[in-house]
Design an enzyme around this catalytic site. Structure first.
Site, mmCIF file in Angstrom:
data_model
loop_
_atom_site.group_PDB
_atom_site.id
_atom_site.type_symbol
_atom_site.label_atom_id
_atom_site.label_comp_id
_atom_site.label_asym_id
_atom_site.label_seq_id
_atom_site.Cartn_x
_atom_site.Cartn_y
_atom_site.Cartn_z
ATOM 1 N N CYS A 3 0.840 -1.198 0.000
ATOM 2 C CA CYS A 3 0.000 0.000 0.000
ATOM 3 C C CYS A 3 0.872 1.243 0.000
ATOM 4 O O CYS A 3 2.022 1.235 0.415
ATOM 5 C CB CYS A 3 -0.950 0.032 1.181
ATOM 6 S SG CYS A 3 -2.066 -1.349 1.308
ATOM 7 N N ARG A 47 5.445 -0.534 -4.662
ATOM 8 C CA ARG A 47 5.122 -1.224 -3.411
ATOM 9 C C ARG A 47 4.115 -2.349 -3.616
ATOM 10 O O ARG A 47 3.937 -3.195 -2.742
ATOM 11 C CB ARG A 47 4.563 -0.213 -2.397
ATOM 12 C CG ARG A 47 5.563 0.843 -1.984
ATOM 13 C CD ARG A 47 4.904 1.952 -1.184
ATOM 14 N NE ARG A 47 4.464 1.515 0.122
ATOM 15 C CZ ARG A 47 5.170 1.661 1.243
ATOM 16 N NH1 ARG A 47 6.365 2.196 1.196
ATOM 17 N NH2 ARG A 47 4.687 1.272 2.400
ATOM 18 N N TRP A 68 -3.351 -2.557 -1.439
ATOM 19 C CA TRP A 68 -3.060 -3.989 -1.628
ATOM 20 C C TRP A 68 -4.032 -4.730 -0.736
ATOM 21 O O TRP A 68 -3.986 -4.617 0.479
ATOM 22 C CB TRP A 68 -1.609 -4.273 -1.240
ATOM 23 C CG TRP A 68 -1.084 -5.604 -1.657
ATOM 24 C CD1 TRP A 68 -0.529 -5.926 -2.851
ATOM 25 C CD2 TRP A 68 -1.012 -6.789 -0.849
ATOM 26 N NE1 TRP A 68 -0.114 -7.237 -2.854
ATOM 27 C CE2 TRP A 68 -0.402 -7.801 -1.630
ATOM 28 C CE3 TRP A 68 -1.397 -7.107 0.455
ATOM 29 C CZ2 TRP A 68 -0.178 -9.077 -1.151
ATOM 30 C CZ3 TRP A 68 -1.181 -8.396 0.928
ATOM 31 C CH2 TRP A 68 -0.570 -9.368 0.117
ATOM 32 N N ASN A 119 -2.951 2.170 5.783
ATOM 33 C CA ASN A 119 -2.110 0.987 5.601
ATOM 34 C C ASN A 119 -2.139 0.197 6.901
ATOM 35 O O ASN A 119 -2.016 0.766 7.979
ATOM 36 C CB ASN A 119 -0.663 1.374 5.293
ATOM 37 C CG ASN A 119 -0.504 2.017 3.932
ATOM 38 O OD1 ASN A 119 -1.420 2.007 3.122
ATOM 39 N ND2 ASN A 119 0.671 2.577 3.689
ATOM 40 N N GLY A 120 -2.246 -1.124 6.804
ATOM 41 C CA GLY A 120 -2.246 -1.934 8.014
ATOM 42 C C GLY A 120 -3.511 -2.757 8.139
ATOM 43 O O GLY A 120 -4.299 -2.880 7.190
ATOM 44 N N GLU A 130 17.736 -18.548 -3.172
ATOM 45 C CA GLU A 130 17.477 -17.203 -3.688
ATOM 46 C C GLU A 130 17.202 -17.220 -5.189
ATOM 47 O O GLU A 130 16.312 -16.520 -5.676
ATOM 48 C CB GLU A 130 18.664 -16.292 -3.365
ATOM 49 C CG GLU A 130 18.577 -14.877 -3.916
ATOM 50 C CD GLU A 130 17.385 -14.076 -3.409
ATOM 51 O OE1 GLU A 130 17.105 -13.016 -4.009
ATOM 52 O OE2 GLU A 130 16.723 -14.498 -2.438
ATOM 53 N N LYS A 143 13.677 -15.911 -6.917
ATOM 54 C CA LYS A 143 13.602 -14.887 -7.951
ATOM 55 C C LYS A 143 12.776 -15.366 -9.136
ATOM 56 O O LYS A 143 11.965 -14.622 -9.694
ATOM 57 C CB LYS A 143 15.017 -14.492 -8.424
ATOM 58 C CG LYS A 143 15.761 -13.631 -7.443
ATOM 59 C CD LYS A 143 15.136 -12.244 -7.323
ATOM 60 C CE LYS A 143 15.386 -11.631 -5.974
ATOM 61 N NZ LYS A 143 14.619 -12.203 -4.870
ATOM 62 N N GLU A 198 9.111 -15.411 -8.154
ATOM 63 C CA GLU A 198 8.545 -14.086 -7.916
ATOM 64 C C GLU A 198 8.125 -13.393 -9.196
ATOM 65 O O GLU A 198 7.047 -12.788 -9.249
ATOM 66 C CB GLU A 198 9.561 -13.203 -7.191
ATOM 67 C CG GLU A 198 9.714 -13.482 -5.714
ATOM 68 C CD GLU A 198 10.726 -12.552 -5.074
ATOM 69 O OE1 GLU A 198 10.429 -12.016 -3.992
ATOM 70 O OE2 GLU A 198 11.817 -12.360 -5.646
ATOM 71 N N HIS A 250 16.884 -37.333 -1.553
ATOM 72 C CA HIS A 250 15.878 -37.550 -0.517
ATOM 73 C C HIS A 250 14.503 -37.054 -0.958
ATOM 74 O O HIS A 250 13.710 -36.595 -0.134
ATOM 75 C CB HIS A 250 16.301 -36.868 0.782
ATOM 76 C CG HIS A 250 17.534 -37.476 1.394
ATOM 77 N ND1 HIS A 250 17.483 -38.512 2.294
ATOM 78 C CD2 HIS A 250 18.846 -37.205 1.201
ATOM 79 C CE1 HIS A 250 18.714 -38.851 2.645
ATOM 80 N NE2 HIS A 250 19.551 -38.077 1.992
ATOM 81 N N LYS A 281 6.416 -4.738 -2.130
ATOM 82 C CA LYS A 281 7.834 -4.532 -1.848
ATOM 83 C C LYS A 281 8.135 -4.640 -0.368
ATOM 84 O O LYS A 281 9.096 -5.283 0.043
ATOM 85 C CB LYS A 281 8.261 -3.147 -2.366
ATOM 86 C CG LYS A 281 9.740 -2.817 -2.137
ATOM 87 C CD LYS A 281 10.640 -3.769 -2.892
ATOM 88 C CE LYS A 281 12.095 -3.418 -2.719
ATOM 89 N NZ LYS A 281 12.977 -4.450 -3.308
#
Length: 611
Positions: free
Chosen positions: A2, A27, A74, A100-101, A485, A489, A492, A508, A606
């Site tokens: 947001c 964001r 968001w 926001n929140g 990582e 990526k 995402e 395994h 973000k």
């Protein structure tokens, strides 16, 4: 997540707000809206979709005043829609609010409102809050500011809010608890925003609101009060250090590509003034006074989320190897809620790019309550984590706009190396162990430039694999977190399912997935070379497609691979920085080829400032 922009001054508020909302698009959001004060009251326009759609929805004569608020949402409570977009208003139309929140006790408040014949039109917790403010205003007959303060004393949850009141059109009220807000101070004008990017064009002077504070802003003055005690809080005016150009694309197609290509510079900035090449010493002023307490600790816990968690894993390897102390890495979302062996002999290192991650902030609070020393590794200067921890180190990566973190990750790994070197030197670790790391650290920016120079060699690889549904990433030792990582990526930004594993764990379970349609990325370095070559042979025997990122140069790897990408060899503590960059480029070019929104991937934000 947001974004909030507020303005009061001589400019046309809508122009400042729309431009500011565009700067906050990174964001992550699903809808946008704006409210301004007019002679007829409060005028609101909001819509599902991008800020550009909101801009088109505003009629020529709408929003001509100099006071207004805007928001990019968001979705948490209530699906993305025009109706659920912010700003929200109370039943009387006197109050309008952006938020926001998450208001955790919104169901209790909503029932109170219903009992008083006030019914909400949307599915959001935010509307409940603004309706509650309107209800108290009518019941208590208080001023605008006193009503908002009273309402917030009854709220449970997290918020960063900005509120307008038609009865007091020359006042904006902003308040925060768990969601960042700052105040920009200009010439006869003030700005409110969830970060500094919307206001840097107009002023570099800012005031950070701290937890439980509320700002009352009028055209010629502002004051900050503590919400609980209603006492004025003196605030320091701070200066934004970065330049406007740093939050522009600078000729690149995407912020992510720009930020990948900035890594030689960001690593140079991370070590600038901190490494004395003449005597191979590391200096970190942010933890100077705490070094002995850190060294005296019985154990270290590193806590973080997402990409920062992967950097923390590498950091734990560095600290355990150099200091020979136990180091544990915890997801902040897990650490905050479970029983942990934390006490006055514990150091808790908290890692976050934004410095505002809600779970990491909660982890800091818990650690401090248990008597632990807290150390922050953050990028955003003046952020909540920077202010809440006892000590810390800035990574100096500059603004990171792309939702998928790149330069912050490599800068965080660099900072872990610096911390490890400093503490090791103070502990008396042999210089023969430390000096090679320092030597390679100084070389690192030039080596990163070499890797980036060959970056387009990734493109043919992405063309071969753009239609696959799954990837597997495998690495050993320091390269296991790199595998995690790299997989993150790809997930995402290209929406391809990918998993990272320690290479030995392939047998395994994951080996069952391998066939001719499964590309497997191996990160191969000198440490554990023979073992990972054995893993490569196992994949090749089952027809898997093999991609190798390696610091080793030999025909054996070339013969095994369908694609091989070389990076320079450095000390193993630093090698993850160089092996990560091709994986960032792999994800980027794959996403571009698939037509994905690289900088704003679906469903992601973000900075995760709520649970």
């Amino acid at each position: 997540m947001c974004g909030i922009v507020g303005y009061i001054g001589d400019k046309t508020a809508k122009e400042v707000i729309i431009k500011g909302l565009k700067r906050l698009e990174y964001r992550g959001y699903d809808s946008a809206g704006i409210s301004t004060i007019t002679s007829d009251g409060i005028n609101t326009t909001k819509t599902k979709g991008k800020v550009s759609k909101l801009e088109s929805a505003i009629q020529k004569d709408d929003h001509q005043g100099g006071v207004g608020i805007g928001h990019t949402r968001w979705a948490t409570h209530g699906a993305p829609s025009d109706k659920n977009a912010h700003p929200h208003s109370d039943a009387s139309g006197k109050f309008t609010l952006v938020h926001n929140g998450i208001i955790e006790n919104y169901t209790v408040l909503k029932q109170l409102l219903a009992d008083n014949q006030i019914h909400c039109e949307t599915d959001t917790d935010t509307e409940v809050l603004v309706q509650f403010i309107g209800y108290l205003y009518e019941r208590e007959k208080l001023s605008f500011a006193d009503t908002v303060r009273l309402a917030l004393t009854e709220v449970v949850g997290a918020y960063g809010i900005v509120v307008l009141c038609a009865d007091e059109p020359d006042t904006i009220i902003a308040a925060r608890l768990g969601s960042p807000l700052l105040l920009g101070i200009g010439e006869n004008e003030y700005f409110v925003a969830s970060d500094s990017s919307p206001i840097i064009e107009y002023t570099r002077n800012i005031v950070f609101l701290d937890e439980g504070e509320m700002a009352i802003i009028q055209p010629d003055l502002y004051k900050v009060i503590n919400i609980k005690e209603n006492l004025i809080v003196p605030k320091d005016v701070e200066e934004i250090k970065y330049n406007l150009e740093e939050i522009e694309k600078g000729g690149y197609d995407h912020f992510m590509l720009k930020e990948i290509n900035e890594q030689a510079v960001t690593i140079a900035e991370a070590i600038r003034g901190r490494v004395n090449a003449e005597n191979n010493q590391v200096m970190l002023g942010g933890i100077y006074d705490w070094v002995q307490q850190i060294l005296d600790a019985n154990h270290i816990i590193i806590t973080a989320c997402g990409t920062s968690w992967h950097a923390s894993l590498i950091g734990s390897y560095i600290l355990e190897e150099l200091l020979q102390v136990p180091v544990k890495v915890e997801y902040a979302s897990e650490f905050r809620y479970r029983e942990t062996a934390v006490n006055g002999d514990t150091v808790v290192i908290c890692v976050s790019q934004s410095g505002e991650t809600a779970d990491t902030l909660a982890a800091i609070k818990k650690a401090k309550e248990k008597g632990a020393l807290t150390l922050g590794i953050v990028n955003a200067v003046g952020s909540s984590i920077a202010r809440e921890t006892h000590c810390g180190v800035y990574i100096h990566a500059g603004p990171e706009i792309g939702v998928a973190s790149t330069k912050a990750f490599t800068a965080q790994v660099t900072i872990f190396n610096l911390i490890g070197l400093l503490l090791s030197e103070k502990k008396g670790v042999d210089a023969a162990v430390l000096n090679p790391i320092i030597t390679d650290l100084i070389r690192l920016p030039d080596l990163i430039t070499r890797v980036l120079h060959d970056g387009n060699s990734i493109i043919p690889l992405t063309e071969d694999f753009m239609n696959v549904g799954n990837f597997l990433y495998l690495g050993r030792g320091y390269q296991f977190p790199v595998a995690l990582e790299g997989a993150l990526k790809l997930k995402e930004i290209s929406y391809i399912h990918a998993e990272g594993y320690p290479a030995a764990e392939m047998k395994h379970g994951p080996i069952a997935l391998i066939d001719e349609d499964m590309p497997v990325v191996f990160i191969v370095t000198e440490k554990g070379y023979d073992k990972i070559v054995s893993n490569i042979q196992e994949v090749k025997a089952r027809g898997g497609k093999i991609i190798i990122i390696t610091s080793e140069t030999n025909k054996e790897l070339e013969n095994f691979s369908d694609h091989i990408i070389q990076v320079p060899k450095v000390n193993h503590c630093l090698q993850p920085i160089l092996t990560t960059i091709p994986l960032q480029l792999l994800a980027y070019h794959m996403a571009v080829l698939k037509g994905c929104d690289v900088d704003m991937p679906r469903n992601l934000a973000k900075s995760v400032t709520v649970e």
